[in-house]
Motif scaffolding. Sequence first.
Motif, PDB file in Angstrom:
ATOM      1  N   PHE A  78       0.656  -1.117  -0.031  1.00 39.43           N
ATOM      2  CA  PHE A  78       0.077   0.052   0.060  1.00 39.43           C
ATOM      3  C   PHE A  78       1.085   1.082   0.105  1.00 39.43           C
ATOM      4  CE2 PHE A  78      -1.876   3.509   2.474  1.00 39.43           C
ATOM      5  CZ  PHE A  78      -3.197   3.653   1.725  1.00 39.43           C
ATOM      6  N   VAL A  79       0.498   2.068  -0.794  1.00 37.77           N
ATOM      7  CA  VAL A  79       1.166   3.639  -0.958  1.00 37.77           C
ATOM      8  C   VAL A  79       0.537   4.691  -0.491  1.00 37.77           C
ATOM      9  CG1 VAL A  79       2.288   5.068  -2.412  1.00 37.77           C
ATOM     10  CG2 VAL A  79       2.833   2.505  -2.877  1.00 37.77           C
ATOM     11  N   ASP A  80      -0.841   4.584  -0.841  1.00 32.13           N
ATOM     12  CA  ASP A  80      -1.456   6.010  -0.715  1.00 32.13           C
ATOM     13  C   ASP A  80      -3.088   5.783  -1.123  1.00 32.13           C
ATOM     14  OD1 ASP A  80      -2.195   8.796  -0.059  1.00 32.13           O
ATOM     15  OD2 ASP A  80      -0.828   9.408  -1.876  1.00 32.13           O
ATOM     16  N   ILE A  81      -3.831   6.729  -0.698  1.00 32.10           N
ATOM     17  CA  ILE A  81      -5.251   6.974  -1.053  1.00 32.10           C
ATOM     18  C   ILE A  81      -5.207   8.347  -1.635  1.00 32.10           C
ATOM     19  CG2 ILE A  81      -7.645   6.898  -0.236  1.00 32.10           C
ATOM     20  CD1 ILE A  81      -6.823   4.846   1.771  1.00 32.10           C
ATOM     21  N   LEU A  82      -5.975   8.312  -2.966  1.00 25.49           N
ATOM     22  CA  LEU A  82      -6.324   9.569  -3.533  1.00 25.49           C
ATOM     23  C   LEU A  82      -7.644   9.909  -3.431  1.00 25.49           C
ATOM     24  CD1 LEU A  82      -3.952   9.135  -6.848  1.00 25.49           C
ATOM     25  CD2 LEU A  82      -3.100  10.319  -4.472  1.00 25.49           C
ATOM     26  N   SER A  83      -7.999  11.266  -3.032  1.00 31.50           N
ATOM     27  CA  SER A  83      -9.450  11.608  -3.153  1.00 31.50           C
ATOM     28  C   SER A  83      -9.381  13.217  -3.115  1.00 31.50           C
ATOM     29  CB  SER A  83     -10.075  11.259  -1.873  1.00 31.50           C
ATOM     30  OG  SER A  83      -9.523  11.572  -0.686  1.00 31.50           O
ATOM     31  N   GLY A  84     -10.475  13.808  -3.286  1.00 28.69           N
ATOM     32  CA  GLY A  84     -10.463  15.347  -3.435  1.00 28.69           C
ATOM     33  C   GLY A  84     -10.706  15.829  -4.808  1.00 28.69           C
ATOM     34  N   LYS A  85     -10.903  17.229  -4.784  1.00 27.50           N
ATOM     35  CA  LYS A  85     -11.197  17.741  -6.173  1.00 27.50           C
ATOM     36  C   LYS A  85     -10.475  17.480  -7.163  1.00 27.50           C
ATOM     37  CE  LYS A  85     -13.225  21.696  -3.934  1.00 27.50           C
ATOM     38  NZ  LYS A  85     -13.253  23.255  -3.851  1.00 27.50           N
ATOM     39  N   GLN A  86      -9.212  17.078  -7.251  1.00 29.25           N
ATOM     40  CA  GLN A  86      -8.394  16.556  -8.070  1.00 29.25           C
ATOM     41  C   GLN A  86      -8.715  15.104  -8.787  1.00 29.25           C
ATOM     42  OE1 GLN A  86      -7.069  16.692  -5.075  1.00 29.25           O
ATOM     43  NE2 GLN A  86      -6.193  14.595  -4.513  1.00 29.25           N
ATOM     44  N   GLU A  87      -9.498  14.545  -8.068  1.00 25.49           N
ATOM     45  CA  GLU A  87     -10.155  13.056  -8.447  1.00 25.49           C
ATOM     46  C   GLU A  87     -11.472  13.104  -9.193  1.00 25.49           C
ATOM     47  OE1 GLU A  87      -8.381  10.137  -8.254  1.00 25.49           O
ATOM     48  OE2 GLU A  87      -6.953  11.711  -7.939  1.00 25.49           O
ATOM     49  N   CYS A  88     -12.022  14.577  -9.424  1.00 25.72           N
ATOM     50  CA  CYS A  88     -13.251  14.719 -10.244  1.00 25.72           C
ATOM     51  C   CYS A  88     -12.844  14.750 -11.733  1.00 25.72           C
ATOM     52  CB  CYS A  88     -13.822  15.949  -9.891  1.00 25.72           C
ATOM     53  SG  CYS A  88     -14.472  16.039  -8.226  1.00 25.72           S
ATOM     54  N   HIS A  89     -13.338  13.808 -12.494  1.00 26.29           N
ATOM     55  CA  HIS A  89     -12.720  13.728 -13.902  1.00 26.29           C
ATOM     56  C   HIS A  89     -13.862  13.504 -14.854  1.00 26.29           C
ATOM     57  CE1 HIS A  89      -9.883  12.671 -17.120  1.00 26.29           C
ATOM     58  NE2 HIS A  89     -10.595  11.647 -17.241  1.00 26.29           N
ATOM     59  N   LYS A  90     -13.927  13.985 -15.975  1.00 26.72           N
ATOM     60  CA  LYS A  90     -14.694  13.968 -17.092  1.00 26.72           C
ATOM     61  C   LYS A  90     -14.232  13.178 -18.200  1.00 26.72           C
ATOM     62  CE  LYS A  90     -18.371  16.324 -19.649  1.00 26.72           C
ATOM     63  NZ  LYS A  90     -19.265  17.364 -19.815  1.00 26.72           N
ATOM     64  N   TYR A  91     -14.786  11.798 -18.514  1.00 28.99           N
ATOM     65  CA  TYR A  91     -13.957  11.355 -19.838  1.00 28.99           C
ATOM     66  C   TYR A  91     -14.546  11.753 -21.022  1.00 28.99           C
ATOM     67  CZ  TYR A  91     -12.610   7.940 -16.196  1.00 28.99           C
ATOM     68  OH  TYR A  91     -11.990   7.444 -15.103  1.00 28.99           O
ATOM     69  N   PRO A  92     -13.788  11.344 -22.255  1.00 32.63           N
ATOM     70  CA  PRO A  92     -14.035  11.731 -23.422  1.00 32.63           C
ATOM     71  C   PRO A  92     -15.472  11.410 -23.976  1.00 32.63           C
ATOM     72  CG  PRO A  92     -11.966  10.710 -23.409  1.00 32.63           C
ATOM     73  CD  PRO A  92     -12.502  10.789 -22.072  1.00 32.63           C
ATOM     74  N   ASN A  93     -16.006  10.497 -23.191  1.00 28.74           N
ATOM     75  CA  ASN A  93     -17.414  10.034 -23.591  1.00 28.74           C
ATOM     76  C   ASN A  93     -18.418  10.693 -22.713  1.00 28.74           C
ATOM     77  OD1 ASN A  93     -17.485   8.880 -21.115  1.00 28.74           O
ATOM     78  ND2 ASN A  93     -17.858   6.800 -21.903  1.00 28.74           N
ATOM     79  N   GLY A  94     -18.149  11.670 -21.948  1.00 27.64           N
ATOM     80  CA  GLY A  94     -19.070  12.482 -21.241  1.00 27.64           C
ATOM     81  C   GLY A  94     -19.237  12.105 -19.749  1.00 27.64           C
ATOM     82  N   ASP A  95     -19.035  10.895 -19.509  1.00 28.21           N
ATOM     83  CA  ASP A  95     -19.016  10.376 -18.216  1.00 28.21           C
ATOM     84  C   ASP A  95     -18.224  11.155 -17.273  1.00 28.21           C
ATOM     85  OD1 ASP A  95     -20.634   8.242 -19.062  1.00 28.21           O
ATOM     86  OD2 ASP A  95     -19.111   6.672 -18.788  1.00 28.21           O
ATOM     87  N   GLU A  96     -18.934  11.518 -15.917  1.00 27.75           N
ATOM     88  CA  GLU A  96     -18.234  12.058 -14.797  1.00 27.75           C
ATOM     89  C   GLU A  96     -18.087  11.145 -13.535  1.00 27.75           C
ATOM     90  OE1 GLU A  96     -19.298  16.312 -14.069  1.00 27.75           O
ATOM     91  OE2 GLU A  96     -20.793  15.828 -15.714  1.00 27.75           O
ATOM     92  N   VAL A  97     -16.840  11.312 -13.128  1.00 31.08           N
ATOM     93  CA  VAL A  97     -16.644  10.413 -11.872  1.00 31.08           C
ATOM     94  C   VAL A  97     -16.144  11.331 -10.753  1.00 31.08           C
ATOM     95  CG1 VAL A  97     -16.403   8.228 -13.181  1.00 31.08           C
ATOM     96  CG2 VAL A  97     -14.527   9.442 -12.539  1.00 31.08           C
ATOM     97  N   PHE A  98     -16.368  10.726  -9.546  1.00 32.20           N
ATOM     98  CA  PHE A  98     -15.540  11.377  -8.444  1.00 32.20           C
ATOM     99  C   PHE A  98     -14.856  10.085  -7.995  1.00 32.20           C
ATOM    100  CE2 PHE A  98     -15.068  11.521  -3.819  1.00 32.20           C
ATOM    101  CZ  PHE A  98     -14.144  12.642  -3.467  1.00 32.20           C
ATOM    102  N   GLY A  99     -13.301  10.054  -7.955  1.00 36.09           N
ATOM    103  CA  GLY A  99     -12.830   8.804  -7.782  1.00 36.09           C
ATOM    104  C   GLY A  99     -12.248   8.671  -6.251  1.00 36.09           C
ATOM    105  N   VAL A 100     -12.177   7.818  -5.565  1.00 34.80           N
ATOM    106  CA  VAL A 100     -11.249   7.586  -4.410  1.00 34.80           C
ATOM    107  C   VAL A 100     -10.323   6.330  -4.784  1.00 34.80           C
ATOM    108  CG1 VAL A 100     -11.090   6.543  -2.240  1.00 34.80           C
ATOM    109  CG2 VAL A 100     -13.070   8.238  -2.920  1.00 34.80           C
ATOM    110  N   THR A 101      -9.306   6.529  -5.131  1.00 37.75           N
ATOM    111  CA  THR A 101      -7.961   5.597  -5.525  1.00 37.75           C
ATOM    112  C   THR A 101      -7.028   5.274  -4.746  1.00 37.75           C
ATOM    113  OG1 THR A 101      -8.558   6.711  -7.634  1.00 37.75           O
ATOM    114  CG2 THR A 101      -6.579   5.218  -7.714  1.00 37.75           C
TER     115      THR A 101
END
Length: 151
Positions: A78-101
């Motif tokens: 285990f290295v890290d958990i990423l979350s927050g505004k930088q994890e909001c993403h819109k894919y080229p197909n229009g799908d929007e996600v808020f990720g916790v990685t």
Amino acid sequence: MSGYIKEMRKLIGTRPLMVVGATVIAFNEREEILLQLRSDIKKWGLPGGAMEYGETLEETAIRELFEETGLKANRLTFVDILSGKQECHKYPNGDEVFGVTTVYFTEDIYGELSINDRESLNLKFFPLNNLPSNLVEKAKYIIDKHLLSPR
């Protein structure tokens, strides 16, 4: 895209969806990092993806590494958990996600490097001092934070 995510997309369309996933920093025996050239945005990124219903984060990381690269990992750290505004993403197909990685590291990989899905155009190991310039922002952030910054 995982079966669960596909089902959710049928219900909500492209609207924002919270997605949990895992990314793997994989190194070969020459201490080179594995990157995939993504087919959707034509940039190099780290293997990883969304969790399937009922999986652990470690299982997600191992499955995604295999699905996207043909490689298997015996051991993850285990290295890290990423979350927050930088994890909001819109894919080229229009799908929007808020990720916790969750980010994992491995040097214990085996198998034959192969493109197994439509997500990759190329797979390649790179020395850290010679990375491609067109990195996915998340990959650049992870590499800068965990591999290139002095500890």
